[in-house]
Design an enzyme around this catalytic site. Structure first.
Site, PDB file in Angstrom:
ATOM      1  N   PRO A  27       0.787  -1.088   0.160  1.00  0.00           N
ATOM      2  CA  PRO A  27      -0.014   0.069   0.119  1.00  0.00           C
ATOM      3  C   PRO A  27       0.842   1.191  -0.115  1.00  0.00           C
ATOM      4  O   PRO A  27       1.888   1.362   0.708  1.00  0.00           O
ATOM      5  CB  PRO A  27      -0.636  -0.254   1.405  1.00  0.00           C
ATOM      6  CG  PRO A  27       0.232  -0.932   2.047  1.00  0.00           C
ATOM      7  CD  PRO A  27       0.619  -1.999   1.148  1.00  0.00           C
ATOM      8  N   THR A  29       0.566   5.572  -0.222  1.00  0.00           N
ATOM      9  CA  THR A  29      -0.585   6.738  -0.296  1.00  0.00           C
ATOM     10  C   THR A  29       0.120   7.607  -1.299  1.00  0.00           C
ATOM     11  O   THR A  29       1.334   8.004  -1.236  1.00  0.00           O
ATOM     12  CB  THR A  29      -0.550   7.402   1.056  1.00  0.00           C
ATOM     13  OG1 THR A  29      -1.247   6.656   1.905  1.00  0.00           O
ATOM     14  CG2 THR A  29      -1.167   8.875   1.010  1.00  0.00           C
ATOM     15  N   GLN A 105      -6.995  -1.086   1.225  1.00  0.00           N
ATOM     16  CA  GLN A 105      -6.456  -0.830   2.599  1.00  0.00           C
ATOM     17  C   GLN A 105      -7.308   0.345   3.257  1.00  0.00           C
ATOM     18  O   GLN A 105      -7.273   1.360   2.954  1.00  0.00           O
ATOM     19  CB  GLN A 105      -4.948  -0.351   2.548  1.00  0.00           C
ATOM     20  CG  GLN A 105      -4.441  -0.341   4.105  1.00  0.00           C
ATOM     21  CD  GLN A 105      -3.194   0.210   4.269  1.00  0.00           C
ATOM     22  OE1 GLN A 105      -2.725   1.433   4.041  1.00  0.00           O
ATOM     23  NE2 GLN A 105      -2.068  -0.441   4.713  1.00  0.00           N
ATOM     24  N   HIS A 181      -5.543  -1.330   8.267  1.00  0.00           N
ATOM     25  CA  HIS A 181      -4.423  -0.916   8.392  1.00  0.00           C
ATOM     26  C   HIS A 181      -3.945  -0.853   9.965  1.00  0.00           C
ATOM     27  O   HIS A 181      -4.480   0.336  10.758  1.00  0.00           O
ATOM     28  CB  HIS A 181      -4.208   0.627   7.971  1.00  0.00           C
ATOM     29  CG  HIS A 181      -2.891   1.028   7.529  1.00  0.00           C
ATOM     30  ND1 HIS A 181      -1.805   0.469   8.411  1.00  0.00           N
ATOM     31  CD2 HIS A 181      -2.393   2.068   6.854  1.00  0.00           C
ATOM     32  CE1 HIS A 181      -0.691   1.189   7.870  1.00  0.00           C
ATOM     33  NE2 HIS A 181      -0.946   1.956   7.095  1.00  0.00           N
ATOM     34  N   GLY A 182      -3.474  -1.706  10.744  1.00  0.00           N
ATOM     35  CA  GLY A 182      -2.920  -1.648  11.845  1.00  0.00           C
ATOM     36  C   GLY A 182      -1.645  -1.160  12.143  1.00  0.00           C
ATOM     37  O   GLY A 182      -1.070  -1.365  13.319  1.00  0.00           O
ATOM     38  N   ALA A 183      -0.844  -0.585  11.213  1.00  0.00           N
ATOM     39  CA  ALA A 183       0.470  -0.569  11.384  1.00  0.00           C
ATOM     40  C   ALA A 183       0.710   0.809  11.115  1.00  0.00           C
ATOM     41  O   ALA A 183       0.006   1.749  11.108  1.00  0.00           O
ATOM     42  CB  ALA A 183       1.232  -1.294  10.131  1.00  0.00           C
ATOM     43  N   TYR A 186      -0.495   4.697  12.637  1.00  0.00           N
ATOM     44  CA  TYR A 186      -2.024   5.248  12.468  1.00  0.00           C
ATOM     45  C   TYR A 186      -2.993   4.947  13.796  1.00  0.00           C
ATOM     46  O   TYR A 186      -2.346   4.200  14.515  1.00  0.00           O
ATOM     47  CB  TYR A 186      -2.526   4.882  11.039  1.00  0.00           C
ATOM     48  CG  TYR A 186      -1.875   5.612   9.917  1.00  0.00           C
ATOM     49  CD1 TYR A 186      -1.743   7.120   9.826  1.00  0.00           C
ATOM     50  CD2 TYR A 186      -0.783   5.083   9.212  1.00  0.00           C
ATOM     51  CE1 TYR A 186      -0.950   7.580   8.914  1.00  0.00           C
ATOM     52  CE2 TYR A 186      -0.134   5.651   8.338  1.00  0.00           C
ATOM     53  CZ  TYR A 186      -0.053   7.038   8.054  1.00  0.00           C
ATOM     54  OH  TYR A 186       0.812   7.693   7.163  1.00  0.00           O
ATOM     55  N   ARG A 233      -2.476  -5.321   8.669  1.00  0.00           N
ATOM     56  CA  ARG A 233      -1.399  -4.982   8.488  1.00  0.00           C
ATOM     57  C   ARG A 233      -0.758  -4.396   9.869  1.00  0.00           C
ATOM     58  O   ARG A 233      -1.528  -3.860  10.759  1.00  0.00           O
ATOM     59  CB  ARG A 233      -1.075  -3.870   7.796  1.00  0.00           C
ATOM     60  CG  ARG A 233       0.456  -3.631   7.093  1.00  0.00           C
ATOM     61  CD  ARG A 233       0.563  -2.445   6.090  1.00  0.00           C
ATOM     62  NE  ARG A 233       1.542  -2.948   5.060  1.00  0.00           N
ATOM     63  CZ  ARG A 233       2.649  -2.254   4.696  1.00  0.00           C
ATOM     64  NH1 ARG A 233       2.577  -0.989   5.092  1.00  0.00           N
ATOM     65  NH2 ARG A 233       3.388  -2.656   3.928  1.00  0.00           N
TER      66      ARG A 233
HETATM   67  C1  LIG Z   1       5.070   6.893  -0.936  1.00  0.00           C
HETATM   68  C2  LIG Z   1       4.640   6.041   0.206  1.00  0.00           C
HETATM   69  C3  LIG Z   1       3.524   5.948   0.415  1.00  0.00           C
HETATM   70  C4  LIG Z   1       3.035   4.772   1.539  1.00  0.00           C
HETATM   71  N1  LIG Z   1       1.665   4.719   2.075  1.00  0.00           N
HETATM   72  C5  LIG Z   1       1.478   3.728   2.618  1.00  0.00           C
HETATM   73  C6  LIG Z   1       0.110   3.427   3.018  1.00  0.00           C
HETATM   74  O1  LIG Z   1      -0.879   4.209   2.664  1.00  0.00           O
HETATM   75  N2  LIG Z   1      -0.147   2.427   3.861  1.00  0.00           N
HETATM   76  C7  LIG Z   1       0.581   1.619   4.581  1.00  0.00           C
HETATM   77  O2  LIG Z   1       0.193   0.658   4.954  1.00  0.00           O
HETATM   78  N3  LIG Z   1       2.057   1.766   3.969  1.00  0.00           N
HETATM   79  C8  LIG Z   1       2.615   3.046   3.238  1.00  0.00           C
HETATM   80  N4  LIG Z   1       3.739   3.008   2.892  1.00  0.00           N
HETATM   81  C9  LIG Z   1       4.597   2.093   3.315  1.00  0.00           C
HETATM   82  C10 LIG Z   1       4.884   0.861   2.323  1.00  0.00           C
HETATM   83  O3  LIG Z   1       3.841  -0.025   1.942  1.00  0.00           O
HETATM   84  C11 LIG Z   1       5.986  -0.121   2.583  1.00  0.00           C
HETATM   85  O4  LIG Z   1       5.796  -0.690   3.801  1.00  0.00           O
HETATM   86  C12 LIG Z   1       7.422   0.510   2.569  1.00  0.00           C
HETATM   87  O5  LIG Z   1       7.486   1.456   1.358  1.00  0.00           O
HETATM   88  C13 LIG Z   1       8.666  -0.422   2.732  1.00  0.00           C
HETATM   89  O6  LIG Z   1       8.612  -1.314   1.749  1.00  0.00           O
HETATM   90  P1  LIG Z   1       9.662  -1.287   0.578  1.00  0.00           P
HETATM   91  O7  LIG Z   1      10.888  -1.477   1.364  1.00  0.00           O
HETATM   92  O8  LIG Z   1       9.177  -2.364  -0.275  1.00  0.00           O
HETATM   93  O9  LIG Z   1       9.287   0.072  -0.271  1.00  0.00           O
HETATM   94  C14 LIG Z   1       4.232   3.849   1.732  1.00  0.00           C
HETATM   95  C15 LIG Z   1       5.404   3.888   1.407  1.00  0.00           C
HETATM   96  C16 LIG Z   1       5.597   4.983   0.259  1.00  0.00           C
HETATM   97  C17 LIG Z   1       7.047   5.181  -0.118  1.00  0.00           C
END
Ligand SMILES: Cc1cc2nc3c(=O)[nH]c(=O)nc-3n(C[C@H](O)[C@H](O)[C@H](O)COP(=O)(O)O)c2cc1C
Length: 365
Positions: A27, A29, A105, A181-183, A186, A233
């Protein structure tokens, strides 16, 4: 490619849903909805690219769940009314065209909200100033305000928001499942975390009490969606406190994962900075391994740094079923095809997320 790596290209059943492979988009944002929280054509095109590139599962960005305190960001999409819910149908259709599956999510920002068109101020478990600073690339700036302490009625409203949004996600928007989204710091994680939850009622205290809200949300969502796939999550780190570790260590993991297992969630989505590393100390089990130990019948999605493909095998060995990529998927929306063909991977370019983290034209070509 090792046998284990080949395994991620094979189908997997997560709850009621059959994925064509075990590669998921994490996920993310991207604040590209309208000011009213309605998903845009830009989002349709953005999400379609991942399914076209072979991802078996896409998990949406965090979608806000009520018209009270859940919205976190300006231009964040919501799923709180008919118009918002119907707009997601174009996204789910686009993903389904390519045999992909897509989970919504569901997110309540709580004390970390930086932009909410429905309410003044923020709401959270206790009147504690969140650590860190608001995120500039989501139009935030400066400290987070002190949240108002949520009353029983506020908590009931938040739970109801998750449940009704989940029903809309399945019945109106055409999602294949939902992720609670429990992570990441938030609302639900604010209740789980000792730093932000000082309550002395049934929602605070030891970890079994602090996890209660997540379990209550899960129960309400389950009642609302019947047998549809529902997962949660979970993380230790937070967007505003990157290196947080659970105060109770492995006993905390046992309480959290054990109670999710008892509740019967279909999947647990774990995110850590580097998913394969020990969860608590320099040596020891990864969070994936701990989740697999205490929730052996739940599917596990593992996320965090796994575009470093050599580490995929480690989390698979620890019990992961699905691998979720964030930045690796932004850089390589066709990651599964590249992986299958042994083609080189493109490195993530952080400029995509600046100065504002909205979806850029160059991502859509
Ligand atoms: C731009 C951006 C937005 C994110 N938004 C969310 C989100 O809305 N919900 C969420 O659970 N994690 C969000 N994350 C975290 C990612 O899901 C992920 O946990 C994080 O990028 C680490 O994984 P990676 O090493 O594969 O990038 C976001 C990460 C990035 C880079």
């Amino acid at each position: 490619m090792t046998i284990n790596q080949q395994q991620i290209l094979t189908p997997f059943d997560i709850g009621q849903v059959r994925l064509v492979n075990r590669l998921a988009v994490a996920p993310m944002t991207r604040i590209s909805a309208s000011a009213e929280g309605v998903a845009s054509q830009r989002q349709v095109d953005y999400y379609e690219r991942f399914a076209k590139g072979g991802f078996g599962l896409t998990i949406t960005e965090g979608i806000y769940t009520d018209q009270k305190f859940s919205q976190g960001y300006l231009f964040q999409p919501g799923i709180t009314d008919l118009e918002q819910s119907q707009a997601w149908h174009a996204v789910t259709n686009a993903v389904h065209k390519h045999d992909g599956k897509i989970f919504a999510q569901l997110m309540h920002a709580g004390a970390l909200s930086q932009g909410n068109r429905f309410s003044q101020g923020t709401a959270g478990p206790s009147a504690v100033t969140p650590k860190g600073e608001q995120m500039g690339f989501y139009y935030g700036n400066g400290q987070y305000p002190i949240p108002r302490v949520m009353t029983e009625e506020d908590i009931a409203d938040a739970i109801d928001g998750f449940a009704k949004s989940a029903a809309r996600a399945i019945e109106i928007s055409g999602f294949d499942g939902v992720e609670i989204h429990g992570a990441n710091g938030y609302l639900l994680d604010q209740f789980l975390t000792d730093f932000s939850n000082h309550r002395t009622d049934k929602w605070g205290g030891d970890v079994r009490s602090r996890v209660r809200l997540i379990l209550e949300v899960y129960k309400a969502v389950r009642n609302a969606v019947g047998s549809a796939t529902v997962g949660v999550r979970i993380s230790q780190g937070k967007v505003n406190d990157f290196f947080h570790k659970w105060a109770e260590g492995e006993a905390g993991a046992e309480a959290v994962f054990g109670s999710l297992a008892d509740a019967g969630v279909d999947f647990i989505h774990l995110t850590e900075f580097e998913a394969w590393k020990p969860a608590f100390v320099d040596a020891g089990d990864s969070l994936v391994k701990l989740a697999h130990r205490y929730a052996p019948n739940q599917a596990i999605i593992s996320n965090g740094g796994l575009h470093q493909v050599d580490h995929i095998e480690e989390v698979l060995n620890d019990g992961a079923d699905v691998i979720a990529l964030g930045k690796g998927a932004l850089a390589n929306p066709d990651f599964p095809q590249r992986f299958a063909n042994g083609a080189p991977l493109i490195e993530f370019d952080p400029s995509i997320l600046g100065p504002i983290a909205d979806i850029k034209d160059k991502e859509l070509v």
